[in-house]
Design an enzyme around this catalytic site. Sequence first.
Site, short mmCIF file in Angstrom:
data_model
loop_
_atom_site.label_atom_id
_atom_site.label_comp_id
_atom_site.label_asym_id
_atom_site.label_seq_id
_atom_site.Cartn_x
_atom_site.Cartn_y
_atom_site.Cartn_z
N ASP A 63 -4.57 -1.29 4.47
CA ASP A 63 -4.72 -0.80 3.10
C ASP A 63 -6.09 -0.12 2.93
O ASP A 63 -7.10 -0.62 3.44
CB ASP A 63 -4.61 -1.99 2.14
N GLU A 100 -3.88 3.39 6.23
CA GLU A 100 -3.69 4.12 4.99
C GLU A 100 -5.01 4.84 4.70
O GLU A 100 -5.86 4.34 3.97
CB GLU A 100 -3.34 3.19 3.81
C1 NOJ Z 1 -3.13 1.08 -1.71
C2 NOJ Z 1 -1.81 0.43 -1.99
O1 NOJ Z 1 -0.79 1.17 -1.38
C3 NOJ Z 1 -1.70 0.33 -3.49
O2 NOJ Z 1 -0.40 -0.04 -3.89
C4 NOJ Z 1 -2.74 -0.63 -3.97
O3 NOJ Z 1 -2.70 -0.69 -5.39
C5 NOJ Z 1 -4.14 -0.19 -3.53
N1 NOJ Z 1 -4.19 0.21 -2.16
C6 NOJ Z 1 -5.13 -1.32 -3.70
O4 NOJ Z 1 -4.88 -2.31 -2.74
#
Ligand code: NOJ
Length: 538
Positions: free
Chosen positions: A198, A263
Amino acid sequence: MTWWQGTVGYEIYVRSFADSDGDGFGDLPGIRARLPYLAELGVDLVWITPFYPSPQADHGYDVSDYLGVEPTYGTVDDVTKLVDDAHRLGLRVVVDLVPNHSSSEHPWFVDARSSADARHRDWYVWRDPAPDGGPPNNWVSNFGGPAWTFDEASGQYYMHLFLPEQPDLNWANDEVRAEFVRIIDTWFARGVDGIRIDVAHSLIEDEHFRDNPVIAPYDPTAPPGERFNAFEHLHDQDQDGVLEIYRGWREVAAKHDAMLLGEVYLLETDRLRRYVEERDGLHLAFAFATLHSGWDVDEIRPMLAELVAVGGEHFAWPLGSHDDPRAATRFGGGEVGARRARAYFTLLCALPGVPFLYQGDELGLDDGVLEDDAAQDPVAVRNPGAAGRDPVRTPIPWEPGPGFGFTEGTPWLPFGTNRRDLHTAAAQQGVAGSPLERTRDLLRARRELPALRGGAASRWLTEDGAVVAIERTLPDGGPGGHVVGALHVGGGDGDATPATLELPAAGRLVYASHDGASVAGTVLTLPADTAVIVELSS
Ligand code: NOJ
Ligand code: MG
């Protein structure tokens, strides 16, 4: 060759995929029961969003125990059973790791905020107030408001790039680093095949906590995304030191033949490339620019060309995600939008790298239309007027009926009032030409053509016009070793007539995302809003 080369990914948003126990929340046994569906669909790897114990302030992205499982979703035993079943079906399982921040209810943070000299104080980011008593600098949260919350007890602020309930961990602290090595090692030892990391670009911040340059007027009433974009994020993300963390994790992953998928939500290719190009950081990074183009060939062509030039095999190509509007909606909605989304995904399947479906994309789903009072996403709930991410998170309609086969209870989020009954998996199953069957055909074609699975060179065949086409060639040739993927981006500029493309060799049409395409000798005829996979004679 690594196991993930040539795979096709599928994102499962755990709350909304399949509910096994009627509480209205998707869960791990629900996913497990649907694994055969995924195997038949033809995907190879499944990423499951966070299922850890969590107060659910951000629906699981606020973790209070990195090694446990939220009872609503199941148990650790359910994870291992799911992984075992998946492996038997030839599927790989990737779990979500949220290292940037924990929940404010994680015992580490509960301890950290208990006093300025608590054992875990330095595991989070604390700063003294600015001279006027306000936040230490001008950083803002992705979800609206300052990135700092004042702690009365100690007189300091703590930092959070997301909700106040998601305090940022301090990655300058060696104990935090060691703890996360232990966490990922444990999940790999439990059998999972990889981690999706993440906000992988956000772990480290500027050590001097300098202000970010202001690049647009800051309107405190604008949606959070716009407020975030009023700053150039020079100091709160994408810091050099973050790659060192992934170099360490890569060694841990190597022991288990596991994969690191980041990500990295940076839309500029030059920033994104650093995370993968030295081949010692992340194995794969999502290329999110794919989610930000309109249905416009002059946006799509240069965006994909720039990314593939970096080495497309390092990228995962998302068609959608639980954070962004669905592709079918973005490309116009309804039948047309769904048709365009499938055409776009066909081209993504012809690129080097790992194409990724978001759950429901294979059904041609567009965003759920929700009543105003249905909002659940904290982005919508806490920022009146902001759309939030609920429309893309509506539960999967598996079959007609009150709970759509998703739940026997009341779903945590409504399905959306827009004709979900027409878009169930059951209604499409076995129906030639349905989005589901067409997606299956596409993934079967991709599997059967070695040129699309890895190791093949790439060359773009068009520099202008409405068709974007890529040629993939394996050095040793052989059956399926020479392939073209071509997309006709119609509509936008009013051009709905079929286009023709001269192929580098005579070809055979293997797959078309919609009716009406044909190949005669070396000439491909391609209707608008349609994409094809063509096998060339070597
Ligand atoms: C990216 C995640 O995909 C999203 O859903 C989340 O709210 C944020 N990071 C914070 O963790
Ligand atoms: Mg449930």
